[in-house]
Scaffold this motif. Structure first.
Motif, PDB file in Angstrom:
ATOM      1  N   GLY A  80       0.848  -1.203   0.000  1.00 56.76           N
ATOM      2  CA  GLY A  80       0.000   0.000   0.000  1.00 56.76           C
ATOM      3  C   GLY A  80       0.876   1.243   0.000  1.00 56.76           C
ATOM      4  O   GLY A  80       2.059   1.169  -0.344  1.00 56.76           O
ATOM      5  N   SER A  81       0.310   2.383   0.360  1.00 59.70           N
ATOM      6  CA  SER A  81       1.143   3.583   0.496  1.00 59.70           C
ATOM      7  C   SER A  81       0.484   4.677   1.306  1.00 59.70           C
ATOM      8  O   SER A  81      -0.740   4.814   1.342  1.00 59.70           O
ATOM      9  CB  SER A  81       1.524   4.158  -0.855  1.00 59.70           C
ATOM     10  N   ILE A  82       1.339   5.492   1.880  1.00 59.06           N
ATOM     11  CA  ILE A  82       0.918   6.654   2.657  1.00 59.06           C
ATOM     12  C   ILE A  82       0.137   7.639   1.781  1.00 59.06           C
ATOM     13  O   ILE A  82      -0.790   8.295   2.252  1.00 59.06           O
ATOM     14  CB  ILE A  82       2.163   7.336   3.273  1.00 59.06           C
ATOM     15  N   THR A  83       0.516   7.733   0.486  1.00 58.23           N
ATOM     16  CA  THR A  83      -0.108   8.759  -0.349  1.00 58.23           C
ATOM     17  C   THR A  83      -1.578   8.448  -0.655  1.00 58.23           C
ATOM     18  O   THR A  83      -2.296   9.324  -1.129  1.00 58.23           O
ATOM     19  CB  THR A  83       0.660   8.983  -1.673  1.00 58.23           C
ATOM     20  N   GLY A  84      -2.011   7.225  -0.374  1.00 53.45           N
ATOM     21  CA  GLY A  84      -3.424   6.892  -0.531  1.00 53.45           C
ATOM     22  C   GLY A  84      -4.215   7.163   0.742  1.00 53.45           C
ATOM     23  O   GLY A  84      -5.433   7.008   0.767  1.00 53.45           O
ATOM     24  N   TYR A 116      -3.129   6.463  -9.571  1.00 51.73           N
ATOM     25  CA  TYR A 116      -2.180   5.642  -8.797  1.00 51.73           C
ATOM     26  C   TYR A 116      -2.598   5.588  -7.324  1.00 51.73           C
ATOM     27  O   TYR A 116      -2.648   4.525  -6.710  1.00 51.73           O
ATOM     28  CB  TYR A 116      -0.764   6.219  -8.915  1.00 51.73           C
ATOM     29  N   LYS A 117      -2.897   6.754  -6.752  1.00 50.27           N
ATOM     30  CA  LYS A 117      -3.270   6.798  -5.332  1.00 50.27           C
ATOM     31  C   LYS A 117      -4.559   6.016  -5.099  1.00 50.27           C
ATOM     32  O   LYS A 117      -4.688   5.282  -4.112  1.00 50.27           O
ATOM     33  CB  LYS A 117      -3.403   8.245  -4.863  1.00 50.27           C
ATOM     34  N   ASP A 118      -5.519   6.156  -6.019  1.00 44.16           N
ATOM     35  CA  ASP A 118      -6.763   5.373  -5.925  1.00 44.16           C
ATOM     36  C   ASP A 118      -6.449   3.871  -5.941  1.00 44.16           C
ATOM     37  O   ASP A 118      -7.046   3.083  -5.205  1.00 44.16           O
ATOM     38  CB  ASP A 118      -7.691   5.695  -7.102  1.00 44.16           C
ATOM     39  N   GLY A 163      12.359   3.075  -9.699  1.00 54.80           N
ATOM     40  CA  GLY A 163      11.830   3.267 -11.047  1.00 54.80           C
ATOM     41  C   GLY A 163      10.389   3.752 -11.064  1.00 54.80           C
ATOM     42  O   GLY A 163       9.864   4.102 -12.124  1.00 54.80           O
ATOM     43  N   LEU A 164       9.739   3.796  -9.907  1.00 61.46           N
ATOM     44  CA  LEU A 164       8.344   4.232  -9.862  1.00 61.46           C
ATOM     45  C   LEU A 164       8.175   5.636 -10.445  1.00 61.46           C
ATOM     46  O   LEU A 164       7.143   5.959 -11.016  1.00 61.46           O
ATOM     47  CB  LEU A 164       7.847   4.220  -8.411  1.00 61.46           C
ATOM     48  N   PHE A 165       9.238   6.443 -10.319  1.00 59.90           N
ATOM     49  CA  PHE A 165       9.141   7.843 -10.739  1.00 59.90           C
ATOM     50  C   PHE A 165       9.708   8.083 -12.136  1.00 59.90           C
ATOM     51  O   PHE A 165       9.990   9.209 -12.529  1.00 59.90           O
ATOM     52  CB  PHE A 165       9.832   8.727  -9.684  1.00 59.90           C
ATOM     53  N   ILE A 217      13.981  17.099   4.158  1.00 63.77           N
ATOM     54  CA  ILE A 217      12.842  17.917   4.592  1.00 63.77           C
ATOM     55  C   ILE A 217      11.760  17.072   5.264  1.00 63.77           C
ATOM     56  O   ILE A 217      11.459  17.272   6.428  1.00 63.77           O
ATOM     57  CB  ILE A 217      12.304  18.759   3.430  1.00 63.77           C
ATOM     58  N   THR A 218      11.211  16.106   4.550  1.00 69.05           N
ATOM     59  CA  THR A 218      10.163  15.298   5.213  1.00 69.05           C
ATOM     60  C   THR A 218      10.776  14.236   6.128  1.00 69.05           C
ATOM     61  O   THR A 218      10.127  13.748   7.039  1.00 69.05           O
ATOM     62  CB  THR A 218       9.279  14.546   4.188  1.00 69.05           C
ATOM     63  N   LYS A 219      12.009  13.848   5.849  1.00 67.16           N
ATOM     64  CA  LYS A 219      12.715  12.764   6.548  1.00 67.16           C
ATOM     65  C   LYS A 219      11.980  11.426   6.422  1.00 67.16           C
ATOM     66  O   LYS A 219      12.140  10.527   7.259  1.00 67.16           O
ATOM     67  CB  LYS A 219      12.969  13.124   8.019  1.00 67.16           C
ATOM     68  N   GLY A 220      11.196  11.319   5.369  1.00 68.20           N
ATOM     69  CA  GLY A 220      10.472  10.061   5.133  1.00 68.20           C
ATOM     70  C   GLY A 220      11.247   9.117   4.227  1.00 68.20           C
ATOM     71  O   GLY A 220      10.790   8.012   3.937  1.00 68.20           O
ATOM     72  N   PHE A 221      12.432   9.536   3.791  1.00 68.81           N
ATOM     73  CA  PHE A 221      13.224   8.745   2.839  1.00 68.81           C
ATOM     74  C   PHE A 221      13.694   7.424   3.435  1.00 68.81           C
ATOM     75  O   PHE A 221      14.084   7.350   4.595  1.00 68.81           O
ATOM     76  CB  PHE A 221      14.450   9.552   2.399  1.00 68.81           C
TER      77      PHE A 221
HETATM   78 MG1  PMR Z   1       5.233  13.388  -1.002  1.00 68.44          MG
HETATM   79  C1  PMR Z   1       5.415  14.685   5.116  1.00 68.44           C
HETATM   80  C2  PMR Z   1       5.884  13.735   4.551  1.00 68.44           C
HETATM   81  C3  PMR Z   1       5.776  13.228   3.189  1.00 68.44           C
HETATM   82  C4  PMR Z   1       5.948  11.919   2.894  1.00 68.44           C
HETATM   83  C5  PMR Z   1       6.285  10.810   3.846  1.00 68.44           C
HETATM   84  C6  PMR Z   1       5.776  11.773   1.499  1.00 68.44           C
HETATM   85  C7  PMR Z   1       5.841  10.554   0.831  1.00 68.44           C
HETATM   86  N1  PMR Z   1       5.509  13.009   0.941  1.00 68.44           N
HETATM   87  C8  PMR Z   1       5.495  13.935   1.960  1.00 68.44           C
HETATM   88  C9  PMR Z   1       5.243  15.300   1.820  1.00 68.44           C
HETATM   89  C10 PMR Z   1       5.101  15.990   0.619  1.00 68.44           C
HETATM   90  N2  PMR Z   1       5.144  15.442  -0.611  1.00 68.44           N
HETATM   91  C11 PMR Z   1       4.904  17.421   0.488  1.00 68.44           C
HETATM   92  C12 PMR Z   1       4.807  18.379   1.637  1.00 68.44           C
HETATM   93  C13 PMR Z   1       4.815  17.689  -0.858  1.00 68.44           C
HETATM   94  C14 PMR Z   1       4.557  19.015  -1.515  1.00 68.44           C
HETATM   95  C15 PMR Z   1       5.809  19.678  -1.759  1.00 68.44           C
HETATM   96  C16 PMR Z   1       4.977  16.433  -1.542  1.00 68.44           C
HETATM   97  C17 PMR Z   1       4.962  16.314  -2.924  1.00 68.44           C
HETATM   98  C18 PMR Z   1       4.999  15.085  -3.579  1.00 68.44           C
HETATM   99  C19 PMR Z   1       4.875  14.841  -4.985  1.00 68.44           C
HETATM  100  C20 PMR Z   1       4.736  15.817  -6.076  1.00 68.44           C
HETATM  101  N3  PMR Z   1       5.121  13.874  -2.924  1.00 68.44           N
HETATM  102  C21 PMR Z   1       5.055  12.906  -3.873  1.00 68.44           C
HETATM  103  C22 PMR Z   1       4.905  13.468  -5.113  1.00 68.44           C
HETATM  104  C23 PMR Z   1       4.835  12.398  -6.063  1.00 68.44           C
HETATM  105  O1  PMR Z   1       4.729  12.447  -7.269  1.00 68.44           O
HETATM  106  C24 PMR Z   1       4.857  11.108  -5.293  1.00 68.44           C
HETATM  107  C25 PMR Z   1       3.500  10.492  -5.404  1.00 68.44           C
HETATM  108  O2  PMR Z   1       2.532  11.011  -4.953  1.00 68.44           O
HETATM  109  O3  PMR Z   1       3.406   9.336  -5.990  1.00 68.44           O
HETATM  110  C26 PMR Z   1       2.090   8.838  -6.038  1.00 68.44           C
HETATM  111  C27 PMR Z   1       5.105  11.528  -3.851  1.00 68.44           C
HETATM  112  C28 PMR Z   1       5.309  10.809  -2.688  1.00 68.44           C
HETATM  113  N4  PMR Z   1       5.409  11.387  -1.451  1.00 68.44           N
HETATM  114  C29 PMR Z   1       5.651  10.410  -0.520  1.00 68.44           C
HETATM  115  C30 PMR Z   1       5.693   9.150  -1.192  1.00 68.44           C
HETATM  116  C31 PMR Z   1       5.919   7.826  -0.518  1.00 68.44           C
HETATM  117  C32 PMR Z   1       5.478   9.391  -2.510  1.00 68.44           C
HETATM  118  C33 PMR Z   1       5.533   8.351  -3.588  1.00 68.44           C
HETATM  119  C34 PMR Z   1       5.036   7.182  -3.821  1.00 68.44           C
HETATM  120  C35 PMR Z   1       3.888   6.401  -3.329  1.00 68.44           C
HETATM  121  O4  PMR Z   1       3.007   6.796  -2.629  1.00 68.44           O
HETATM  122  O5  PMR Z   1       3.930   5.283  -3.643  1.00 68.44           O
END
Ligand code: PMR
Ligand code: LMG
Ligand code: NDP
Length: 399
Positions: free
Chosen positions: A225-229, A274-276, A312-314, A332-336
């Motif tokens: 799954g993923s956080i973005t969903g 993708y998120k859906d 490669g997802l990106f 910044i997010t420290k989620g890496f």
């Molecule tokens: Mg995101 C606060 C933490 C956080 C985390 C853990 C992720 C994970 N992201 C965070 C924050 C933000 N992201 C913020 C504040 C922004 C706006 C600047 C941001 C932007 C962003 C973009 C444009 N983030 C992204 C994208 C993508 O294209 C990626 C995505 O949505 O793929 C569906 C992505 C992701 N951010 C994540 C994770 C894990 C992704 C990628 C993949 C996934 O969900 O599988």
């Protein structure tokens, strides 16, 4: 490439019938001891039969073979103690990123045989080699999740191999953040949901029986799954947000003809699709849990492995994004999280004795310790899960 690879799938299993009796091959493939196992150079058989394919097409026809499986617990006569045979784990999309890192982590333990279910045979072979995976630790089998025929073919091949199935990891995914128009699977479903959700839905449904029949002590079905969903997080609130709406697009077949390509019936948006699809993955895992956990004992899990910003997802994202995304997540997010670390996390969900609870969405904290995470309201909506299950059954031809 897909076509070429498709023709390799039967040969990957046909070698068991060429020149060796099932019994002798099976003892090597399924035997407990690593020493026995190492004698069977299965991956080189796969490559060898692949080379022979063009010249001897007739030998490629897949024949059913007698199934001689070794029980999960074996008595080691030399040492007089009981040992567990190698587990067999199928990982979809094991040719790169998280799937490859997980395959490597599991193979390195010596306790798992990894079936790498991939759409690009040669890419997978090169990936496994350059990851340093021992050749007897994996088998590559063709699977294109963007084709229901290919999913069915994979399942047939797997069943014919006689190999027990202990764990299935639904990992493969596509992400099309910059697509202006939808593209479609062989069956006419919007590509992201068609691949990430519907392909895996059919695969898991068709392989459930095999898992049920396995005598392995801890059988698991895992869907990434993923956080973005999940809209209960900051990451899940970055637009476009996941939202399945009333499922009218899914009900219409996601084909952009008589329905929208999007599950909620809205305009096409690749990032949202993708998120859906990830929401569908997380809901499907819970629905499996509700329907099958008690009767089968199978553990159903989902997870967010961390932000693996280098995979490669990106690949379809703009170059600037690919450049800035990893440092953004790191600093910044420290989620890496690195591919290696994420692979270890998913490997834990496959085999760690402490992660046997079913119906859980696993995540990891800053110290890389696993915990049961909370899903968003939509990603834990039981009624939606049931409806998606029923609509998906219709779309993939199970109902
Ligand atoms: Mg995101 C606060 C933490 C956080 C985390 C853990 C992720 C994970 N992201 C965070 C924050 C933000 N992201 C913020 C504040 C922004 C706006 C600047 C941001 C932007 C962003 C973009 C444009 N983030 C992204 C994208 C993508 O294209 C990626 C995505 O949505 O793929 C569906 C992505 C992701 N951010 C994540 C994770 C894990 C992704 C990628 C993949 C996934 O969900 O599988
Ligand atoms: C879309 O853009 C694209 O249009 C789409 O094609 C697809 O790619 C999609 O999700 C993928 O993204 C999203 C876009 C707009 O985000 C950006 O990429 C803009 C980046 C702008 C940079 C902002 C500065 C960040 C800090 C600088 C760091 C330098 C490094 C840069 C690296 C950039 C890599 C991404 O997004 C926006 O509209 C921005 C608005 C962000 C909203 C944040 C969410 C706030 C929600 C708050 C509610 C929280 C409630 C939940 C509470 C939970 C608590 C735990
Ligand atoms: P990758 O692109 O590196 O890996 C995706 C894999 O899926 C590849 O092996 C790819 O094959 C395979 N694949 C794509 N389409 C198909 C298809 N039609 N049939 C078979 N296989 C296919 O990405 P990740 O490793 O990042 O993604 C793995 C999983 O992790 C996904 O489920 C993703 O949603 C999830 N995830 C990723 C996060 C991240 O930050 N990267 C965060 C949260 C979850 P090929 O090599 O041939 O292209």
């Amino acid at each position: 490439m897909a076509l070429q690879a498709a023709s390799l799938a039967p040969s990957a299993f046909s070698i068991q019938k060429e020149g060796k009796s099932s019994a002798s091959v099976n003892s090597g493939l399924f035997g407990v001891s690593l020493a026995d196992h190492a004698k069977t150079d299965f991956s080189s058989f796969v490559l060898k039969s692949k080379k022979e394919f063009g010249a001897r097409k007739s030998s490629v026809a897949v024949r059913a073979q007698a199934v001689v499986t070794t029980p999960a617990i074996n008595s080691d006569t030399v040492q007089g103690k009981k040992t567990l045979r190698k587990g067999n784990v199928v990982i979809t999309g094991a040719s790169s990123g998280l799937g490859l890192a997980t395959a490597k982590a599991l193979a390195e333990t010596g306790k798992w045989h990894v079936i790498m279910a991939c759409r690009d045979f040669l890419k997978a072979e090169k990936a496994a080699k350059s990851a340093g995976m021992a050749k007897e630790s994996y088998t590559i089998v063709h699977l294109d999740l963007a084709s229901l025929d290919s999913v069915r073919q994979f399942v047939d091949n797997f069943k014919r191999s006689g190999r027990p199935l202990d764990v299935l990891v639904c990992n493969a995914a596509v992400y099309q953040p910059t697509a202006k128009q939808p593209s479609f699977t062989a069956d006419g479903f919007e590509l992201s949901v068609g691949t990430n959700h519907l392909g895996h839905f059919l695969l898991s449904r068709l392989l459930l029986d095999d898992m049920q029949q396995s005598d392995y002590p801890s059988k698991r079905l895992i869907i990434v799954g993923s956080i973005t969903g999940n809209t209960n997080t900051l990451a899940g609130n970055v637009p476009p947000k996941a939202n399945l709406g009333d499922l009218r697009g899914l009900a219409g077949g996601l084909n952009a003809l008589n329905s929208s390509a999007m599950i909620d019936g809205g305009d096409f948006d690749g990032a949202k699709a993708y998120k859906d699809s990830k929401v569908c993955n997380m809901l499907t895992m819970q629905e499996f849990h509700r329907r099958y956990h008690e009767d089968t004992g199978i553990t159903f899990s989902s997870l967010y492995p961390g932000c693996i910003a280098t995979t490669g997802l990106f690949r379809e994202h703009i170059p600037l994004f690919r450049l800035l995304f990893p440092p953004f997540q790191k600093f910044i997010t420290k989620g890496f999280v690195s591919e290696e670390e994420a692979g270890k996390r998913l490997a834990q969900v496959v085999s760690d004795p402490s992660l046997t609870k079913s119906g859980v969405y696993w995540s990891w904290n800053k110290a890389s310790a696993s915990f049961e995470n909370q899903l968003s309201p939509e990603a834990s909506d039981a009624e939606k899960a049931r409806k998606i299950w029923e609509l998906s059954e219709k779309l993939v031809g199970l109902a």
